[in-house]
Design a protein around this motif. Structure first.
Motif, PDB file in Angstrom:
ATOM      1  N   THR A 212      44.284   6.895 103.728  1.00 42.88           N
ATOM      2  CA  THR A 212      45.451   6.479 102.955  1.00 42.88           C
ATOM      3  C   THR A 212      46.291   7.718 102.653  1.00 42.88           C
ATOM      4  N   ALA A 213      47.500   7.730 103.162  1.00 41.70           N
ATOM      5  CA  ALA A 213      48.405   8.867 102.983  1.00 41.70           C
ATOM      6  C   ALA A 213      49.545   8.476 102.050  1.00 41.70           C
ATOM      7  N   GLY A 214      50.269   9.472 101.599  1.00 42.14           N
ATOM      8  CA  GLY A 214      51.419   9.231 100.726  1.00 42.14           C
ATOM      9  C   GLY A 214      52.267  10.480 100.627  1.00 42.14           C
ATOM     10  N   LEU A 215      53.362  10.372  99.904  1.00 43.62           N
ATOM     11  CA  LEU A 215      54.320  11.469  99.823  1.00 43.62           C
ATOM     12  C   LEU A 215      54.707  11.738  98.368  1.00 43.62           C
ATOM     13  N   THR A 216      54.513  12.979  97.941  1.00 46.90           N
ATOM     14  CA  THR A 216      54.990  13.447  96.643  1.00 46.90           C
ATOM     15  C   THR A 216      56.221  14.312  96.874  1.00 46.90           C
ATOM     16  N   THR A 236      62.255  21.094  87.638  1.00 46.68           N
ATOM     17  CA  THR A 236      62.084  20.068  88.671  1.00 46.68           C
ATOM     18  C   THR A 236      61.209  18.948  88.131  1.00 46.68           C
ATOM     19  N   THR A 237      61.223  17.844  88.846  1.00 48.53           N
ATOM     20  CA  THR A 237      60.350  16.730  88.530  1.00 48.53           C
ATOM     21  C   THR A 237      59.866  16.125  89.839  1.00 48.53           C
ATOM     22  N   THR A 238      58.847  15.296  89.799  1.00 44.38           N
ATOM     23  CA  THR A 238      58.254  14.761  91.026  1.00 44.38           C
ATOM     24  C   THR A 238      58.162  13.243  90.978  1.00 44.38           C
ATOM     25  N   THR A 239      58.134  12.657  92.171  1.00 44.47           N
ATOM     26  CA  THR A 239      57.868  11.228  92.323  1.00 44.47           C
ATOM     27  C   THR A 239      56.814  11.049  93.405  1.00 44.47           C
ATOM     28  N   ASN A 240      56.028   9.989  93.281  1.00 45.22           N
ATOM     29  CA  ASN A 240      55.015   9.658  94.273  1.00 45.22           C
ATOM     30  C   ASN A 240      55.423   8.389  94.995  1.00 45.22           C
ATOM     31  N   GLY A 241      55.506   8.476  96.323  1.00 51.98           N
ATOM     32  CA  GLY A 241      55.862   7.314  97.114  1.00 51.98           C
ATOM     33  C   GLY A 241      54.696   6.367  97.295  1.00 51.98           C
ATOM     34  N   PRO A 242      54.970   5.161  97.776  1.00 52.26           N
ATOM     35  CA  PRO A 242      53.901   4.182  97.979  1.00 52.26           C
ATOM     36  C   PRO A 242      52.923   4.648  99.065  1.00 52.26           C
ATOM     37  N   PRO A 243      51.645   4.356  98.900  1.00 47.52           N
ATOM     38  CA  PRO A 243      50.652   4.779  99.898  1.00 47.52           C
ATOM     39  C   PRO A 243      50.738   3.960 101.170  1.00 47.52           C
ATOM     40  N   VAL A 244      50.267   4.549 102.249  1.00 48.76           N
ATOM     41  CA  VAL A 244      50.195   3.850 103.531  1.00 48.76           C
ATOM     42  C   VAL A 244      48.801   4.103 104.110  1.00 48.76           C
ATOM     43  N   THR A 245      48.137   3.026 104.527  1.00 51.91           N
ATOM     44  CA  THR A 245      46.766   3.122 105.035  1.00 51.91           C
ATOM     45  C   THR A 245      46.751   2.845 106.540  1.00 51.91           C
ATOM     46  N   PHE A 246      45.998   3.653 107.265  1.00 51.41           N
ATOM     47  CA  PHE A 246      45.922   3.489 108.722  1.00 51.41           C
ATOM     48  C   PHE A 246      44.535   3.911 109.197  1.00 51.41           C
ATOM     49  N   ASP A 247      44.197   3.447 110.388  1.00 56.48           N
ATOM     50  CA  ASP A 247      42.919   3.800 111.012  1.00 56.48           C
ATOM     51  C   ASP A 247      43.135   4.871 112.065  1.00 56.48           C
ATOM     52  N   VAL A 248      42.130   5.677 112.246  1.00 55.80           N
ATOM     53  CA  VAL A 248      42.082   6.630 113.358  1.00 55.80           C
ATOM     54  C   VAL A 248      40.820   6.301 114.150  1.00 55.80           C
ATOM     55  N   VAL A 249      40.982   6.023 115.405  1.00 60.92           N
ATOM     56  CA  VAL A 249      39.849   5.589 116.231  1.00 60.92           C
ATOM     57  C   VAL A 249      39.531   6.648 117.273  1.00 60.92           C
TER      58      VAL A 249
END
Length: 260
Positions: A212-216, A236-249
């Motif tokens: 599960t990856a994401g972007l700050t 400065t201030t930060t925001t966290n983007g929505p997570p994205v889940t993927f498989d690596v085979v």
């Protein structure tokens, strides 16, 4: 506007701080009122004469106001006028008296927002949460990098009112921290949002598994006050983007007969 001030706070406006010069406190207190408000308070109707446009230099606050004065009981129990029985220090006496109505520079009473004050607003703005894009778009392959980028807007402008001042805050993404979801390398950073391969912002080699990856995003900004020259927001201030889940085979080699 119905704000009351001590004589010392608006002494520069009336040419007198209201004190007797003996350290016993002011003889008078003052307040500033909008003329239209006074007219309505006295049962009349406002008209054009109760309004006046007041020119002001950038960064200055100039308003058309009435200055009113009222006697006050001093710390030693004395006053500039006759006092009723039982009057205590700090009690206001008689009625408010209009001293003058004119354009007044009240910048000292309501200074423009400081950079630190703007920063406190900046931290509470609804900054966008940037979406993580990755490729391959479905499952990745072990040994083949998964690349990351974002195509979400990386700038946004907000207009906020701070104590009557129009403050425009222009926010811009300054740093992108990609949370890989892989404990072996938890984060990757870039200063650009990137694009699909070969212009990606970051890439990472994964072992087979589910991640599960994401972007700050770290945001900085500039601001203007009532059309002033832009200045940097000090922080400065930060925001966290929505997570994205993927498989690596794991890719499996399969022998084939080229003559079949």
């Amino acid at each position: 506007m119905t704000t009351e001030y001590s004589g010392a706070e608006i002494g520069g406006l009336v040419g007198d701080d209201g004190s007797g010069g003996d350290g016993l406190g002011p003889l008078y207190v003052y307040r500033l009122r909008q003329p239209c408000g006074l007219v309505e308070e006295r049962g009349d109707v406002c008209n054009a004469l109760d309004f006046q446009a007041c020119p002001a230099d950038p960064g200055r606050v100039v308003e058309y106001l009435t200055v009113q004065q009222r006697p006050v009981v001093r710390t030693d129990g004395t006053a500039a006028v006759e006092m009723p029985a039982g009057a205590q220090p700090g009690d206001l006496l008689e009625d408010w008296i209009d001293l003058r109505t004119e354009c007044l520079d009240i910048t000292a009473l309501n200074p423009p927002p400081s950079p630190e004050e703007v920063f406190s607003y900046f931290q509470r703005l609804p900054l966008p949460q940037l979406t993580t894009r990755h490729a391959p778009p479905g499952a990745g392959l072990s040994g083949l990098p998964v690349v990351f980028w974002t195509d979400s807007p990386t700038t946004q402008t907000f207009t906020v009112d701070i104590r009557g001042f129009t403050v425009v805050i222009a926010a811009e993404a300054q740093q992108y921290t990609w949370r890989t979801g892989d404990p072996a390398m938890p984060t990757l950073t870039s200063t650009e949002p990137g694009a699909p391969y070969p212009d990606q912002a970051a890439e990472h080699l994964y072992r087979s598994g589910t991640y599960t990856a994401g972007l700050t995003v770290t945001w900085g900004a500039t601001f203007t006050v009532d059309g002033s020259a832009p200045a940097d927001v000090p922080g400065t201030t930060t925001t966290n983007g929505p997570p994205v889940t993927f498989d690596v085979v794991e890719a499996t080699a399969v022998l084939t007969n080229p003559y079949d």
